[in-house]
Scaffold this motif. Structure first.
Motif, short mmCIF file in Angstrom:
data_model
loop_
_atom_site.label_atom_id
_atom_site.label_comp_id
_atom_site.label_asym_id
_atom_site.label_seq_id
_atom_site.Cartn_x
_atom_site.Cartn_y
_atom_site.Cartn_z
N UNK A 110 5.39 51.37 193.40
CA UNK A 110 6.24 52.67 193.16
C UNK A 110 5.18 53.52 192.07
N UNK A 111 6.48 55.05 192.59
CA UNK A 111 6.00 55.49 192.51
C UNK A 111 7.00 57.03 191.39
N UNK A 112 6.72 57.70 190.62
CA UNK A 112 7.82 58.24 190.64
C UNK A 112 9.06 57.39 189.22
N UNK A 113 9.70 56.28 189.42
CA UNK A 113 10.52 55.62 188.73
C UNK A 113 10.67 54.75 189.91
N UNK A 114 10.39 54.90 191.34
CA UNK A 114 10.62 54.61 192.33
C UNK A 114 11.04 52.64 191.91
N UNK A 147 -0.42 55.82 186.24
CA UNK A 147 0.43 56.40 185.19
C UNK A 147 1.79 56.00 185.48
N UNK A 148 1.94 55.26 186.52
CA UNK A 148 3.43 55.21 187.19
C UNK A 148 3.60 53.77 186.06
N UNK A 189 -8.39 48.55 185.75
CA UNK A 189 -7.19 47.18 184.55
C UNK A 189 -6.21 48.12 184.61
N UNK A 190 -6.27 46.49 183.89
CA UNK A 190 -4.59 46.00 183.57
C UNK A 190 -4.04 45.56 182.48
N UNK A 191 -2.98 46.09 182.07
CA UNK A 191 -1.92 45.62 180.44
C UNK A 191 -0.76 45.07 180.56
N UNK A 192 -0.17 44.02 180.82
CA UNK A 192 0.19 43.34 181.04
C UNK A 192 1.53 42.77 179.97
N UNK A 193 2.49 43.73 180.36
CA UNK A 193 3.77 43.07 179.14
C UNK A 193 4.97 41.98 179.89
N UNK A 194 5.08 40.98 179.46
CA UNK A 194 6.18 39.80 179.62
C UNK A 194 7.17 40.23 178.73
N UNK A 195 8.23 40.12 178.42
CA UNK A 195 9.63 40.06 178.75
C UNK A 195 10.38 39.08 178.39
N UNK A 196 11.06 38.52 178.47
CA UNK A 196 12.18 37.55 178.67
C UNK A 196 13.49 37.13 177.49
#
Length: 409
Positions: free
Chosen positions: A150-154, A235-236, A256-263
């Motif tokens: 996705x880009x620009x919030x899509x 940046x998205x 490189x990716x930083x993942x955040x997991x939320x429940x």
């Protein structure tokens, strides 16, 4: 020829034609998808294409629904329904064989939905559209639909584990046994060669993808929980929502990716991945075990760092502290007690003072992030609550820690 013989004869012809020209799967089973408002209605396989029939339903707010009877009575020129969304299909959309990211099938064309621009969609509107892909290799009866990034919030439309009918091709001998009296032209050899070329084509990808997949669990019950995984790419800010707890995300192996997991109702988790530095190829498996937010629960903050023998927070601590601040914003009624702990090396009173000041440093950081100070208590315990015996350096490291306890929900 009697009626029964004629019916059997006709069925045999239909079966033989289906085996030749493809298979149709109505409302195929989909294991996971990124957007609930888009669904796959049908998948049709022809000699040339994999045709995916889809439907988009634009959500309508409850306020607009309540206004509908009134709006219908108004002249068109006085009110125009607002357009709240735009849709398109990314031209880089691909079909993948699960677990084999090099086996992919390109989007050829789309009908009733643009690929180079975006189409406006009004609240409550239903859009039926069709996507034509390269023909799936016979025998691939489960595939993934990956629209891209996705880009620009899509939001992208990704479907994982789509089950269809796509058996291996039957030989001419088998067909002759089913319908011995029907003269059916044999597929020319040149057509078979085209089939082989389509199968080999995806093994030389234009851009490789790496899949990371797993499940988000309740750490107490070990049951899967609905979760949301967010991450940044070029940046998205991208989000993946899973109602079952299972997830599968395609990433660029060069980044490189930083993942955040939320429940909801759980303390989230962070996870960093640099695929290029890993020995694993093609896919990664990462499960998350989230701690439920209940009164009395003690939750460790493993990535909190201070200057040696001081209570000044290091920048490496900010990601963990931001996660705690996010949780408190998501749960505005929760109150916590931040607890500092040390090992047994040095003066008892100084250790107690140091652990208290470190807990206060965490409290100050949270307050600066907008959390009401009345929701945060800070307390130091020095070396009075060790997790290990303080015999080895590793045991001492375990005892030097910061935790928080949920005191109110």
């Amino acid at each position: 020829m009697n009626y029964k013989s004629l019916l059997a004869f006709a069925n045999a012809i239909v079966l033989s034609l289906t085996a030749t020209y493809g298979q149709i799967t109505e409302t195929p089973k989909v294991e996971e998808q990124s957007a609930e408002y888009v669904k796959i209605k049908r998948v049709e396989l022809t000699d040339q294409y994999t045709i995916v029939y889809m439907q988009f339903v634009e959500k309508q707010s409850s306020a607009l629904k309540e206004m509908q009877p009134f709006l219908r009575r108004m002249p068109d020129q006085q009110f125009q329904m607002p357009s709240t969304s735009t849709i398109s299909l990314d031209p880089e959309t691909r079909l993948y064989k699960p677990g084999e990211v090099n086996v992919k099938f390109k989007l050829i064309k789309a009908k009733d939905i643009p690929t180079e621009m975006r189409k406006k969609v009004n609240p409550g509107e239903v859009v039926d559209f069709v996507a034509y892909f390269e023909r799936l290799t016979p025998g691939i009866e489960i595939f993934d639909f990956y629209e891209g990034r996705a880009t620009k919030g899509q939001q992208t439309w990704n479907f994982y584990g789509i089950h269809i009918k796509n058996p291996l091709k039957k030989t001419g001998k088998t067909t002759a046994k089913v319908v011995p009296k029907v003269e059916k032209p044999v597929q020319p050899l040149v057509e078979e060669k085209k089939e082989e070329e389509i199968e080999a084509k995806p093994t030389v990808p234009e851009e490789e993808l790496v899949m990371i997949k797993g499940t988000v669990y309740d750490s107490k019950t070990k049951n899967p929980v609905p979760a949301q995984i967010s991450y940044l790419e070029k940046g998205d800010s991208l989000q993946y929502k899973s109602s079952s707890g299972n997830y599968r995300i395609g990433i660029n192996p060069k980044e490189k990716y930083d993942f955040k997991v939320f429940a909801k109702g759980y303390y989230g988790s962070n996870f960093s991945l640099n695929a290029a530095d890993s020995a694993a190829k093609g896919s990664f498996v990462k499960d998350f075990y989230l701690i439920p937010l209940t009164v009395g629960e003690t939750i460790s903050l493993p990535n909190i760092y201070f200057e040696t023998s001081k209570y000044t927070l290091l920048t490496e601590s900010y990601a963990e502290l931001n996660r705690l601040a996010d949780m408190m914003r998501e749960n505005p009624k929760i109150k916590i007690r931040v607890e500092g702990h040390t090992d047994n090396v040095g003066d008892f009173d100084k250790n107690l003072e140091l652990s208290t000041n470190r807990a206060l440093s965490v409290k100050t950081y949270l307050i600066n992030k907008g959390i009401d100070e009345q929701r945060i208590e800070a307390k130091g315990f020095g070396a009075t609550k060790p997790l290990a015996k303080n015999g080895s350096e590793n045991e001492k490291r375990k005892n030097r820690r910061v935790e928080f306890v949920i005191t109110q929900i």
